[in-house]
Design a protein around this motif. Sequence first.
Motif, mmCIF file in Angstrom:
data_model
loop_
_atom_site.group_PDB
_atom_site.id
_atom_site.type_symbol
_atom_site.label_atom_id
_atom_site.label_comp_id
_atom_site.label_asym_id
_atom_site.label_seq_id
_atom_site.Cartn_x
_atom_site.Cartn_y
_atom_site.Cartn_z
ATOM 1 N N SER A 97 -44.124 -32.907 5.918
ATOM 2 C CA SER A 97 -44.536 -34.127 5.224
ATOM 3 C C SER A 97 -43.378 -35.096 4.973
ATOM 4 O O SER A 97 -43.599 -36.299 4.935
ATOM 5 N N THR A 98 -42.164 -34.589 4.820
ATOM 6 C CA THR A 98 -41.045 -35.482 4.469
ATOM 7 C C THR A 98 -40.033 -35.694 5.592
ATOM 8 O O THR A 98 -39.362 -36.716 5.616
ATOM 9 N N LYS A 99 -39.881 -34.696 6.449
ATOM 10 C CA LYS A 99 -38.847 -34.700 7.506
ATOM 11 C C LYS A 99 -37.451 -34.920 6.901
ATOM 12 O O LYS A 99 -36.586 -35.530 7.495
ATOM 13 N N ASP A 100 -37.248 -34.378 5.694
ATOM 14 C CA ASP A 100 -35.977 -34.530 4.991
ATOM 15 C C ASP A 100 -35.005 -33.440 5.441
ATOM 16 O O ASP A 100 -35.195 -32.267 5.101
ATOM 17 N N PRO A 101 -33.974 -33.800 6.186
ATOM 18 C CA PRO A 101 -33.049 -32.780 6.686
ATOM 19 C C PRO A 101 -32.205 -32.139 5.583
ATOM 20 O O PRO A 101 -31.729 -31.020 5.756
ATOM 21 N N LYS A 102 -32.032 -32.815 4.447
ATOM 22 C CA LYS A 102 -31.197 -32.252 3.370
ATOM 23 C C LYS A 102 -31.782 -30.954 2.832
ATOM 24 O O LYS A 102 -31.070 -29.971 2.637
ATOM 25 N N GLU A 103 -33.075 -30.946 2.569
ATOM 26 C CA GLU A 103 -33.718 -29.729 2.058
ATOM 27 C C GLU A 103 -33.658 -28.609 3.093
ATOM 28 O O GLU A 103 -33.367 -27.459 2.764
ATOM 29 N N LEU A 104 -33.917 -28.952 4.338
ATOM 30 C CA LEU A 104 -33.884 -27.964 5.404
ATOM 31 C C LEU A 104 -32.474 -27.408 5.586
ATOM 32 O O LEU A 104 -32.285 -26.196 5.723
ATOM 33 N N LEU A 105 -31.478 -28.258 5.546
ATOM 34 C CA LEU A 105 -30.090 -27.802 5.662
ATOM 35 C C LEU A 105 -29.698 -26.901 4.500
ATOM 36 O O LEU A 105 -29.015 -25.893 4.700
ATOM 37 N N PHE A 106 -30.116 -27.252 3.298
ATOM 38 C CA PHE A 106 -29.802 -26.400 2.148
ATOM 39 C C PHE A 106 -30.397 -25.006 2.351
ATOM 40 O O PHE A 106 -29.739 -23.990 2.112
ATOM 41 N N PHE A 107 -31.636 -24.959 2.804
ATOM 42 C CA PHE A 107 -32.291 -23.681 3.065
ATOM 43 C C PHE A 107 -31.524 -22.900 4.135
ATOM 44 O O PHE A 107 -31.243 -21.708 3.960
#
Length: 136
Positions: A97-107
């Motif tokens: 839904s967001t395509k936010d790379p920051k959250e994915l990178l944190f994970f």
Amino acid sequence: MTLIKKEAIPAVALIEMNDVHYEEIEIINQLHELVVSGQDSGLISEKLKELQAHTIEYFANEERLMQEYGFPPYPIHKYNHDQFLNDFAGLVKNWESTKDPKELLFFLENTLPEWLHNHISTLDTVTAMFLKQKIG
């Protein structure tokens, strides 16, 4: 850049489990490279879904073996899998839904390596020792 090196993951008593862990690490590293290099979100989505499917399949096989051979702490191990899969599904949904790379990178850089190391060094290590005795 390699995010997780195979040597950083504890080896367990069953070669088959180690092999699956190494496959998982390969997918994680590929996904990480896609995200840090700013690749198309569609490619990232595909790789993220590949990682999710691989994890679901691996957990299901491991759970089948634990049940088949009567692994006593199966409920604890299964609960840990379920919690992770639930969190992972939430991450995938949020990514879509967001395509936010920051959250994915944190994970990828924090949550996943820590969870993976802890899970393998505790639950998978004990499970592999038990199954090695049963399977041979």
